[in-house]
Design a protein around this motif. Structure first.
Motif, PDB file in Angstrom:
ATOM      1  N   ALA A 188       0.696  -1.321   0.083  1.00  0.00           N
ATOM      2  CA  ALA A 188      -0.087   0.075  -0.102  1.00  0.00           C
ATOM      3  C   ALA A 188       0.717   1.269   0.016  1.00  0.00           C
ATOM      4  CB  ALA A 188      -0.912   0.137   1.136  1.00  0.00           C
ATOM      5  N   GLN A 189       2.164   1.179   0.398  1.00  0.00           N
ATOM      6  CA  GLN A 189       3.189   2.417   0.532  1.00  0.00           C
ATOM      7  C   GLN A 189       2.355   3.439   1.152  1.00  0.00           C
ATOM      8  OE1 GLN A 189       4.181   2.948  -3.641  1.00  0.00           O
ATOM      9  NE2 GLN A 189       5.489   1.455  -3.791  1.00  0.00           N
ATOM     10  N   PHE A 190       2.064   3.123   2.418  1.00  0.00           N
ATOM     11  CA  PHE A 190       1.084   4.197   3.149  1.00  0.00           C
ATOM     12  C   PHE A 190       2.086   4.948   3.948  1.00  0.00           C
ATOM     13  CE2 PHE A 190       1.291   0.573   5.917  1.00  0.00           C
ATOM     14  CZ  PHE A 190       1.382   1.021   7.407  1.00  0.00           C
ATOM     15  N   THR A 191       3.320   4.798   4.180  1.00  0.00           N
ATOM     16  CA  THR A 191       4.073   5.293   5.268  1.00  0.00           C
ATOM     17  C   THR A 191       5.660   5.409   5.025  1.00  0.00           C
ATOM     18  OG1 THR A 191       4.332   5.580   7.825  1.00  0.00           O
ATOM     19  CG2 THR A 191       4.196   3.301   6.743  1.00  0.00           C
ATOM     20  N   LYS A 192       6.367   6.272   5.992  1.00  0.00           N
ATOM     21  CA  LYS A 192       7.618   6.153   6.009  1.00  0.00           C
ATOM     22  C   LYS A 192       7.975   5.187   7.242  1.00  0.00           C
ATOM     23  CE  LYS A 192       8.269  10.660   6.496  1.00  0.00           C
ATOM     24  NZ  LYS A 192       6.744  11.265   5.783  1.00  0.00           N
ATOM     25  N   LEU A 193       8.736   4.461   6.997  1.00  0.00           N
ATOM     26  CA  LEU A 193       8.807   2.946   7.809  1.00  0.00           C
ATOM     27  C   LEU A 193      10.109   2.723   8.437  1.00  0.00           C
ATOM     28  CD1 LEU A 193       7.207   0.710   9.264  1.00  0.00           C
ATOM     29  CD2 LEU A 193       8.148  -0.948   7.545  1.00  0.00           C
ATOM     30  N   THR A 194      10.361   2.950   9.876  1.00  0.00           N
ATOM     31  CA  THR A 194      11.442   2.848  10.578  1.00  0.00           C
ATOM     32  C   THR A 194      11.223   1.388  11.436  1.00  0.00           C
ATOM     33  OG1 THR A 194      11.988   5.052  10.766  1.00  0.00           O
ATOM     34  CG2 THR A 194      13.119   3.518  12.286  1.00  0.00           C
ATOM     35  N   VAL A 195      12.057   0.600  11.316  1.00  0.00           N
ATOM     36  CA  VAL A 195      12.312  -0.733  12.255  1.00  0.00           C
ATOM     37  C   VAL A 195      13.583  -0.434  13.313  1.00  0.00           C
ATOM     38  CG1 VAL A 195      12.377  -3.247  12.494  1.00  0.00           C
ATOM     39  CG2 VAL A 195      11.388  -2.274  10.467  1.00  0.00           C
ATOM     40  N   LEU A 196      13.240  -0.528  14.706  1.00  0.00           N
ATOM     41  CA  LEU A 196      14.201  -0.264  15.558  1.00  0.00           C
ATOM     42  C   LEU A 196      14.561  -1.345  16.456  1.00  0.00           C
ATOM     43  CD1 LEU A 196      12.774   3.112  17.443  1.00  0.00           C
ATOM     44  CD2 LEU A 196      14.365   2.813  15.508  1.00  0.00           C
ATOM     45  N   ASP A 197      15.826  -1.352  16.787  1.00  0.00           N
ATOM     46  CA  ASP A 197      16.068  -2.657  17.610  1.00  0.00           C
ATOM     47  C   ASP A 197      16.753  -1.943  19.091  1.00  0.00           C
ATOM     48  OD1 ASP A 197      18.937  -1.600  17.598  1.00  0.00           O
ATOM     49  OD2 ASP A 197      19.473  -2.670  15.748  1.00  0.00           O
ATOM     50  N   ASN A 198      17.312  -2.816  19.990  1.00  0.00           N
ATOM     51  CA  ASN A 198      17.398  -2.506  21.316  1.00  0.00           C
ATOM     52  C   ASN A 198      18.826  -1.904  21.482  1.00  0.00           C
ATOM     53  OD1 ASN A 198      14.761  -2.864  22.718  1.00  0.00           O
ATOM     54  ND2 ASN A 198      15.569  -5.046  23.218  1.00  0.00           N
TER      55      ASN A 198
END
Length: 218
Positions: A188-198
């Motif tokens: 859907a390309q709905f967002t700027k996505l960030t995946v974070l780690d610890n």
């Protein structure tokens, strides 16, 4: 003056400590805090949005799912949005939520304690959260679980792409599979996505605190 609407997820609320922290971080911004029960009916949430007219909206999990049903013209930050919580391949099995519904009807406290622990709310925070939920009816909790079982229509998700929308998910999230959001975003390309780690963040399902100041001040 910019203002921010904060929308929680299922069986969650914003602690006084968190509110004070956010206000101290952004003293020139007005903040309005939505309760969990106000997120259950998206029409009620729409009234709040229309009245408050937020420049910014932060929404978690089920709160983000309900926000996707609203008409908004705000800058949006999603934290682990449950847009397709029971994703066919990557999501939580519906039978897990059905078991939670049955267990709630017997006694809600053990269900909530288990859930909040998985969210990342532990220790001294847990008592505060449990106290805030003591008057929340089993029917409201049950309705929220029923809503999580249903995926948001893809057209609703795609329409979010017309907004200034940012999404953050933690790799250590024990509630929402972090792989679901890249899959949805590819479709859907709905967002700027960030995946974070610890390494630099609390990357569980809960608050992911360090991201707020940067986002609110962009």
């Amino acid at each position: 003056m910019n203002n921010c609407l904060w929308i929680p997820g299922w069986a969650c609320h914003f602690s006084n400590e968190f509110k004070e922290h956010i206000q101290a971080m952004n003293p020139d911004m007005d903040h309005h805090w939505v309760s969990f029960t106000q997120t259950i009916n998206h029409k009620e949430l729409q009234i709040i949005i229309d009245d408050y007219k937020p420049s910014h909206i932060v929404a978690w999990s089920l709160g983000a799912k309900k926000l996707a049903k609203c008409f908004i013209n705000s800058k949006v930050l999603f934290i682990a949005p449950a847009l397709d919580f029971c994703h066919e391949k990557l999501g939580v099995k519906q039978r897990v939520l059905s078991k939670m519904q049955k267990a709630l009807k017997l006694k809600k406290e053990p269900v909530l304690i288990s859930f909040l622990g998985n969210v990342g709310i532990r220790g001294g925070q847990l008592d505060s959260y449990m106290d805030s939920l003591k008057d929340v009816s089993i029917d409201v909790l049950d309705t929220g679980l029923e809503q999580l079982m249903k995926s948001s229509p893809m057209n609703e998700i795609a329409e979010l792409g017309e907004l200034d929308c940012t999404t953050v998910i933690g790799l250590q999230d024990e509630i929402l599979n972090p792989q679901i959001l890249p899959a949805l975003n590819k479709e859907a390309q709905f967002t700027k996505l960030t995946v974070l780690d610890n390494l630099d963040h609390n990357a569980e399902h809960y608050l992911l605190d360090p991201i707020y100041e940067d986002w609110l001040n962009q």
